[in-house]
Scaffold this motif. Sequence first.
Motif: not given
Length: 73
Positions: A5, A17, A23-25, A33-36
């Motif tokens: 994360e 992105c 990666l999920e935004l 914003s979170t990238l996982t």
Amino acid sequence: MSRYEIRVKGHLDPHRCAWLGDLELVRHSDGTSTLTGLVADQAELYGLLTRLRDMGATLLLIRDLGAPDRFGG
């Protein structure tokens, strides 16, 4: 392979992105914003961080969520 994360300040543009891979935004109401997603190794992680730096993103958090279980979780 490990799941990470990465949280940054600001709302990242979903089109930019795509440069970061699969990666999920998630864009949060607090202006972050979170990238996982899955990262193969440290070299790939450093590459992601370099791309975020090049985009001008301010890094707030990096969390190793561990390896996914063998059933995809």
